[in-house]
Design a protein around this motif. Structure first.
Motif, PDB file in Angstrom:
ATOM      1  N   LYS A 256      68.776  16.422  45.461  1.00 56.56           N
ATOM      2  CA  LYS A 256      68.549  17.074  46.750  1.00 56.56           C
ATOM      3  C   LYS A 256      67.251  17.890  46.724  1.00 56.56           C
ATOM      4  CE  LYS A 256      73.521  17.251  47.593  1.00 56.56           C
ATOM      5  NZ  LYS A 256      73.512  16.091  48.492  1.00 56.56           N
ATOM      6  N   PRO A 257      66.815  18.406  47.900  1.00 52.96           N
ATOM      7  CA  PRO A 257      65.538  19.127  47.969  1.00 52.96           C
ATOM      8  C   PRO A 257      65.394  20.291  46.993  1.00 52.96           C
ATOM      9  CG  PRO A 257      66.271  18.580  50.177  1.00 52.96           C
ATOM     10  CD  PRO A 257      67.384  18.162  49.248  1.00 52.96           C
ATOM     11  N   ASN A 258      66.505  20.922  46.585  1.00 50.75           N
ATOM     12  CA  ASN A 258      66.375  22.036  45.645  1.00 50.75           C
ATOM     13  C   ASN A 258      66.027  21.581  44.234  1.00 50.75           C
ATOM     14  OD1 ASN A 258      68.957  20.915  45.261  1.00 50.75           O
ATOM     15  ND2 ASN A 258      69.790  22.832  44.504  1.00 50.75           N
ATOM     16  N   THR A 259      65.975  20.253  44.010  1.00 49.20           N
ATOM     17  CA  THR A 259      65.572  19.726  42.700  1.00 49.20           C
ATOM     18  C   THR A 259      64.141  19.186  42.723  1.00 49.20           C
ATOM     19  OG1 THR A 259      66.401  17.471  43.105  1.00 49.20           O
ATOM     20  CG2 THR A 259      67.969  19.086  42.216  1.00 49.20           C
ATOM     21  N   TRP A 260      63.413  19.388  43.815  1.00 49.44           N
ATOM     22  CA  TRP A 260      62.050  18.864  43.921  1.00 49.44           C
ATOM     23  C   TRP A 260      61.046  19.968  43.601  1.00 49.44           C
ATOM     24  CZ3 TRP A 260      62.769  16.782  49.599  1.00 49.44           C
ATOM     25  CH2 TRP A 260      63.768  15.811  49.601  1.00 49.44           C
ATOM     26  N   SER A 261      60.073  19.667  42.775  1.00 46.88           N
ATOM     27  CA  SER A 261      58.971  20.596  42.511  1.00 46.88           C
ATOM     28  C   SER A 261      57.866  20.302  43.528  1.00 46.88           C
ATOM     29  CB  SER A 261      58.448  20.431  41.082  1.00 46.88           C
ATOM     30  OG  SER A 261      57.334  21.262  40.873  1.00 46.88           O
ATOM     31  N   ARG A 262      57.892  20.990  44.625  1.00 51.47           N
ATOM     32  CA  ARG A 262      56.950  20.712  45.714  1.00 51.47           C
ATOM     33  C   ARG A 262      55.494  20.907  45.319  1.00 51.47           C
ATOM     34  NH1 ARG A 262      61.666  22.309  47.886  1.00 51.47           N
ATOM     35  NH2 ARG A 262      62.441  21.222  49.742  1.00 51.47           N
ATOM     36  N   PRO A 263      55.156  21.963  44.541  1.00 54.54           N
ATOM     37  CA  PRO A 263      53.739  22.113  44.153  1.00 54.54           C
ATOM     38  C   PRO A 263      53.211  20.905  43.385  1.00 54.54           C
ATOM     39  CG  PRO A 263      54.938  24.145  43.740  1.00 54.54           C
ATOM     40  CD  PRO A 263      55.963  23.111  44.071  1.00 54.54           C
ATOM     41  N   ASP A 264      54.062  20.296  42.545  1.00 55.15           N
ATOM     42  CA  ASP A 264      53.616  19.125  41.792  1.00 55.15           C
ATOM     43  C   ASP A 264      53.546  17.893  42.679  1.00 55.15           C
ATOM     44  OD1 ASP A 264      53.329  20.207  39.081  1.00 55.15           O
ATOM     45  OD2 ASP A 264      55.457  20.597  39.237  1.00 55.15           O
TER      46      ASP A 264
ATOM     47  N   ALA B 250      55.546  10.828  33.694  1.00 50.67           N
ATOM     48  CA  ALA B 250      56.224  11.578  32.627  1.00 50.67           C
ATOM     49  C   ALA B 250      55.225  12.339  31.766  1.00 50.67           C
ATOM     50  CB  ALA B 250      57.051  10.626  31.765  1.00 50.67           C
ATOM     51  N   MET B 251      54.067  11.734  31.500  1.00 51.12           N
ATOM     52  CA  MET B 251      53.068  12.403  30.669  1.00 51.12           C
ATOM     53  C   MET B 251      52.531  13.664  31.342  1.00 51.12           C
ATOM     54  SD  MET B 251      50.868   9.420  28.733  1.00 51.12           S
ATOM     55  CE  MET B 251      50.955   8.094  29.915  1.00 51.12           C
ATOM     56  N   TYR B 252      52.595  13.713  32.666  1.00 53.47           N
ATOM     57  CA  TYR B 252      52.190  14.931  33.373  1.00 53.47           C
ATOM     58  C   TYR B 252      53.347  15.930  33.483  1.00 53.47           C
ATOM     59  CZ  TYR B 252      51.001  18.140  37.106  1.00 53.47           C
ATOM     60  OH  TYR B 252      50.785  19.288  37.830  1.00 53.47           O
ATOM     61  N   LEU B 253      54.554  15.452  33.851  1.00 47.55           N
ATOM     62  CA  LEU B 253      55.657  16.365  34.148  1.00 47.55           C
ATOM     63  C   LEU B 253      56.343  16.940  32.910  1.00 47.55           C
ATOM     64  CD1 LEU B 253      57.494  14.666  37.165  1.00 47.55           C
ATOM     65  CD2 LEU B 253      55.983  16.658  37.213  1.00 47.55           C
ATOM     66  N   LEU B 254      56.518  16.128  31.870  1.00 42.50           N
ATOM     67  CA  LEU B 254      57.285  16.600  30.717  1.00 42.50           C
ATOM     68  C   LEU B 254      56.710  17.871  30.084  1.00 42.50           C
ATOM     69  CD1 LEU B 254      58.325  13.238  28.999  1.00 42.50           C
ATOM     70  CD2 LEU B 254      59.852  14.939  30.027  1.00 42.50           C
ATOM     71  N   PRO B 255      55.390  17.990  29.926  1.00 39.48           N
ATOM     72  CA  PRO B 255      54.861  19.216  29.309  1.00 39.48           C
ATOM     73  C   PRO B 255      54.917  20.465  30.200  1.00 39.48           C
ATOM     74  CG  PRO B 255      53.337  17.371  29.020  1.00 39.48           C
ATOM     75  CD  PRO B 255      54.334  16.973  30.051  1.00 39.48           C
TER      76      PRO B 255
ATOM     77  N   THR C 222      45.508  20.446  38.456  1.00 42.14           N
ATOM     78  CA  THR C 222      45.252  19.554  39.594  1.00 42.14           C
ATOM     79  C   THR C 222      44.595  18.241  39.164  1.00 42.14           C
ATOM     80  OG1 THR C 222      45.090  21.400  41.154  1.00 42.14           O
ATOM     81  CG2 THR C 222      44.058  19.329  41.797  1.00 42.14           C
ATOM     82  N   PRO C 223      43.528  18.256  38.341  1.00 38.63           N
ATOM     83  CA  PRO C 223      42.927  16.971  37.920  1.00 38.63           C
ATOM     84  C   PRO C 223      43.913  16.070  37.192  1.00 38.63           C
ATOM     85  CG  PRO C 223      41.451  18.795  37.437  1.00 38.63           C
ATOM     86  CD  PRO C 223      42.754  19.405  37.834  1.00 38.63           C
ATOM     87  N   LYS C 224      44.733  16.659  36.301  1.00 38.64           N
ATOM     88  CA  LYS C 224      45.714  15.851  35.569  1.00 38.64           C
ATOM     89  C   LYS C 224      46.761  15.273  36.518  1.00 38.64           C
ATOM     90  CE  LYS C 224      45.330  18.188  31.084  1.00 38.64           C
ATOM     91  NZ  LYS C 224      46.036  19.013  30.072  1.00 38.64           N
ATOM     92  N   ALA C 225      47.184  16.061  37.498  1.00 43.80           N
ATOM     93  CA  ALA C 225      48.183  15.587  38.453  1.00 43.80           C
ATOM     94  C   ALA C 225      47.634  14.441  39.293  1.00 43.80           C
ATOM     95  CB  ALA C 225      48.632  16.736  39.351  1.00 43.80           C
ATOM     96  N   VAL C 226      46.414  14.579  39.770  1.00 48.57           N
ATOM     97  CA  VAL C 226      45.796  13.514  40.577  1.00 48.57           C
ATOM     98  C   VAL C 226      45.642  12.242  39.741  1.00 48.57           C
ATOM     99  CG1 VAL C 226      43.709  12.820  41.809  1.00 48.57           C
ATOM    100  CG2 VAL C 226      44.634  15.136  42.103  1.00 48.57           C
TER     101      VAL C 226
ATOM    102  N   VAL D 185      65.178  19.605  37.923  1.00 47.21           N
ATOM    103  CA  VAL D 185      63.929  19.568  38.690  1.00 47.21           C
ATOM    104  C   VAL D 185      63.053  18.407  38.237  1.00 47.21           C
ATOM    105  CG1 VAL D 185      61.790  20.822  39.224  1.00 47.21           C
ATOM    106  CG2 VAL D 185      63.980  22.019  39.241  1.00 47.21           C
ATOM    107  N   TYR D 186      63.053  18.130  36.935  1.00 46.50           N
ATOM    108  CA  TYR D 186      62.293  16.977  36.438  1.00 46.50           C
ATOM    109  C   TYR D 186      62.812  15.688  37.081  1.00 46.50           C
ATOM    110  CZ  TYR D 186      60.582  13.288  33.401  1.00 46.50           C
ATOM    111  OH  TYR D 186      60.007  12.132  32.936  1.00 46.50           O
ATOM    112  N   ALA D 187      64.130  15.496  37.041  1.00 42.86           N
ATOM    113  CA  ALA D 187      64.718  14.262  37.579  1.00 42.86           C
ATOM    114  C   ALA D 187      64.553  14.195  39.095  1.00 42.86           C
ATOM    115  CB  ALA D 187      66.190  14.171  37.196  1.00 42.86           C
TER     116      ALA D 187
END
Length: 259
Positions: A73-81, A162-167, A137-141, A174-176
């Protein structure tokens, strides 16, 4: 890339194997949020070629994602990412479509496999812990772009994400959840170009309808597994799946050249 029928012949073996493959993908989506679809594709490849499997799965991914959102559900989403990741994802899917139609995509599979294996190797060398790094931001893009290309080319957008989110040190929920929404957007977007590449008809649609029945049970069982595992176990499982995915990509890329 010329269009081809998805299933040459609708047999009991074809139905059972396709159903099992879709169930496995749904299970992983329920447990880890998505990104590991390529782990289930070898099962489908036993009864159809990989392009055919991709065409079969593209619309099914959309149904899986929409069903999985009842758990993530929305409470598990990392909106900034997601704000940083999704634009690159959409551009990457467009680039992946061009590469798929006009360029040799096996090189992409091999490069992505090697980068993923290096990432996992560095994690193992550091002791297998979660080293928290700040949001970039550069890594996320770059991760969104790479994920878009690989999800379009090989249904394997999980490693770059995964290489961006896991660290980042996100909680397992929130990850899932972030991964799930990311691929909901990506799979809905790439369904259109995939259906242009492979045009389903007749028995193809029947097989899709049968495979839809695997979604509720597969996602639900995966979600229950997620609840049983703690944070460290979830992340270890993600790294293990990244290894399997990298090996599969490497195999596909190398055999594509040899074949």
């Amino acid at each position: 890339m010329t269009a081809a029928p998805i299933v040459p012949e609708l047999t009991l073996i074809t139905v059972l194997v396709a159903f099992a493959g879709v169930f496995l993908i749904c299970f992983l989506k329920g447990a880890f949020g998505g990104g590991f679809a390529i782990v289930g594709i070898p099962l489908l490849s036993l009864v159809m070629d990989p392009i055919t499997a991709g065409g079969l799965l593209a619309p099914l991914f959309v149904a899986m994602d929409l069903y999985a959102l009842r758990y993530w559900k929305p409470n598990t989403w990392s909106r900034p990412d997601l704000v940083l990741l999704v634009p690159g994802l959409l551009v990457g899917i467009g680039a992946g479509y061009v590469l798929f139609r006009f360029l040799d995509h096996h090189a992409i599979e091999i490069v992505m496999a090697l980068v993923t294996m290096i990432f996992v190797g560095l994690w193992l060398a550091s002791g297998g812990g979660v080293v928290i790094r700040p949001r970039s931001t550069p890594k996320a893009v770059a991760a969104g772009l790479a994920s878009g290309v690989t999800t379009m080319v090989a249904h394997s957008g999980g490693p770059p994400l995964a290489m961006y989110l896991l660290p980042l040190g996100l909680t397992k929920e929130v990850y899932a959840g972030t991964t799930s929404l990311f691929f909901t957007v990506g799979n809905a977007t790439k369904a259109v170009p995939w259906l242009l590449l492979v045009q389903p008809h007749g028995a193809d649609l029947v097989l899709m309808a049968i495979c839809l029945l695997a979604i509720p049970t597969g996602v639900g069982m995966g979600w229950r597994l997620h609840g049983l595992l703690d944070q460290r176990q979830i992340f270890r499982a993600c790294y293990a799946l990244l290894t399997v995915t990298a090996l599969k990509l490497l195999w596909d890329g190398c055999t594509g050249y040899l074949g």
